[in-house]
Design a protein around this motif. Structure first.
Motif, PDB file in Angstrom:
ATOM      1  N   ASN A   1       0.770  -1.208   0.054  1.00 49.08           N
ATOM      2  CA  ASN A   1       0.143   0.187   0.006  1.00 49.08           C
ATOM      3  C   ASN A   1       0.744   1.215  -0.113  1.00 49.08           C
ATOM      4  O   ASN A   1       0.194   2.465   0.183  1.00 49.08           O
ATOM      5  N   GLY A   2       2.070   1.135  -0.126  1.00 54.38           N
ATOM      6  CA  GLY A   2       2.938   2.236  -0.315  1.00 54.38           C
ATOM      7  C   GLY A   2       3.472   2.772   0.894  1.00 54.38           C
ATOM      8  O   GLY A   2       4.100   3.804   0.713  1.00 54.38           O
TER       9      GLY A   2
ATOM     10  N   ASP B   1      -3.756   9.069  -1.780  1.00 53.60           N
ATOM     11  CA  ASP B   1      -3.407   9.315  -3.299  1.00 53.60           C
ATOM     12  C   ASP B   1      -1.928   8.329  -3.289  1.00 53.60           C
ATOM     13  O   ASP B   1      -2.034   7.703  -4.443  1.00 53.60           O
ATOM     14  N   HIS B   2      -1.392   8.464  -2.198  1.00 54.43           N
ATOM     15  CA  HIS B   2      -0.072   7.624  -2.397  1.00 54.43           C
ATOM     16  C   HIS B   2      -0.069   6.309  -2.494  1.00 54.43           C
ATOM     17  O   HIS B   2       0.476   5.601  -3.462  1.00 54.43           O
TER      18      HIS B   2
ATOM     19  N   LEU C   1      -0.642   1.138  -5.554  1.00 55.36           N
ATOM     20  CA  LEU C   1      -1.155   0.010  -6.330  1.00 55.36           C
ATOM     21  C   LEU C   1      -1.421   0.017  -7.678  1.00 55.36           C
ATOM     22  O   LEU C   1      -1.458  -1.078  -8.414  1.00 55.36           O
ATOM     23  N   ASP C   2      -1.388   1.171  -8.389  1.00 56.81           N
ATOM     24  CA  ASP C   2      -1.397   1.367  -9.794  1.00 56.81           C
ATOM     25  C   ASP C   2      -0.283   0.735 -10.218  1.00 56.81           C
ATOM     26  O   ASP C   2      -0.229  -0.112 -11.278  1.00 56.81           O
ATOM     27  N   ARG C   3       0.819   1.028  -9.712  1.00 55.66           N
ATOM     28  CA  ARG C   3       2.029   0.498 -10.189  1.00 55.66           C
ATOM     29  C   ARG C   3       2.230  -1.009  -9.967  1.00 55.66           C
ATOM     30  O   ARG C   3       2.713  -1.928 -10.951  1.00 55.66           O
TER      31      ARG C   3
ATOM     32  N   ARG D   1       2.450  -6.353 -12.673  1.00 53.98           N
ATOM     33  CA  ARG D   1       1.643  -7.664 -12.646  1.00 53.98           C
ATOM     34  C   ARG D   1       1.318  -7.962 -14.216  1.00 53.98           C
ATOM     35  O   ARG D   1       1.576  -8.935 -14.744  1.00 53.98           O
ATOM     36  N   SER D   2       0.809  -6.949 -14.813  1.00 49.77           N
ATOM     37  CA  SER D   2       0.500  -7.076 -16.131  1.00 49.77           C
ATOM     38  C   SER D   2       1.690  -7.186 -17.079  1.00 49.77           C
ATOM     39  O   SER D   2       1.609  -8.179 -17.972  1.00 49.77           O
TER      40      SER D   2
END
Length: 283
Positions: free
Chosen positions: A159-160, A264-265, A270-272, A277-278
């Motif tokens: 979660n950063g 936001d962080h 999580l986007d990273r 994963r992709s």
């Protein structure tokens, strides 16, 4: 067994003055706290001066406060007897499989009910507020609790929130203490009693000015340094096998609270994660 020099100093024929005896009695009754405290902090709690504390320590037979701390470390051990705990649990619940499973599940349900207490929610929120400004969170746990420390650190890192699990014992614990950095927040899992590694961790966190959160079942505020945020987490019935569902719930609540506070962080991290994963799937 070697005699306990701190207890020996309280013998009627030790020759301590009334004030020195008062200092010795406080140290004897509050060993983890005494180990984590400076002379000035002990003096404030006892109601005297730091010079009097040092003189009293010398009257107890120690050359210095450092020598007293060495004796305190030697006296702080953590006795565990999981076999006896299991035997008592079986005696109470019974050896029938259905009864055993039902009894343990009921205990978990009872533990979960305690988490709904307003004080628990408030203390978890206090813990999040204390840890939120910290760039890194260090989580301490020994034995099974070390597995929980590793788990919650994985959640926090995902979660950063940079985090580090620690929990070695003996001389190797020095490496854990060396790893502490200015600005860290410290989460400590400790149950029943404080022992030497935890007392040293509290002492170093206090020296470095690090915020500390204690997750415990029965350790009182009087036994830890002032300012420690204490979050209650039951571990089942007294003298029975230790259960950890309440501790996991408290840790996950703190992790989620930190994610909300750093939304936001957290979302960017999580986007990273999803992006990596992709990439892995396409590699």
């Amino acid at each position: 067994m070697k005699p306990d020099p701190i207890a020996e100093s309280l013998r009627p024929d030790s020759g301590l003055t009334p004030m020195a005896r008062r200092v010795a009695q406080f140290i004897h009754a509050n060993r983890p706290l005494a180990l984590a405290s400076s002379a000035a902090e002990l003096a404030e709690r006892i109601g005297t001066s730091d010079a009097t504390v040092i003189r009293s320590v010398q009257a107890m037979g120690f050359d210095s406060l450092a020598a007293l701390r060495a004796a305190l470390i030697a006296s702080l051990t953590h006795a565990r007897d999981p076999a006896s705990a299991l035997s008592r649990t079986i005696e109470d619940i019974g050896s029938d499989l259905d009864d055993a499973v039902g009894g343990i599940l009921q205990t978990h349900a009872d533990m979960a009910a305690t988490l709904q207490h307003p004080d628990t929610r408030r203390h978890v929120a206090d813990a999040v507020r204390a840890l939120h400004p910290c760039p890194r969170i260090v989580v301490f746990g020994i034995g099974p609790s070390h597995g929980l420390a590793d788990y919650i650190c994985r959640v926090l890192n995902r979660n950063g929130v940079s985090s580090l699990p620690i929990g070695t014992t003996g001389r190797a614990f020095a490496d854990d203490l060396v790893a502490l950095r200015p600005g860290d927040g410290v989460v400590i899992m400790a149950y029943e009693t404080l022992y030497r590694e935890i007392a040293l961790l509290f002492r170093e966190a206090r020296r470095m000015g690090l915020p500390a959160v204690l997750v415990t079942d029965r350790i009182a505020a009087a036994d830890v340094p002032p300012g420690t945020v204490i979050v209650s987490a039951m571990r089942g019935k007294e003298e029975h096998v230790a259960l950890h569902s309440a501790t996991v719930a408290v840790l996950e609540a703190m992790a989620f609270g930190l994610s909300v506070a750093r939304r936001d962080h957290t979302m960017a991290t999580l986007d990273r994660l999803n992006d990596f994963r992709s990439q892995i799937e396409q590699f």
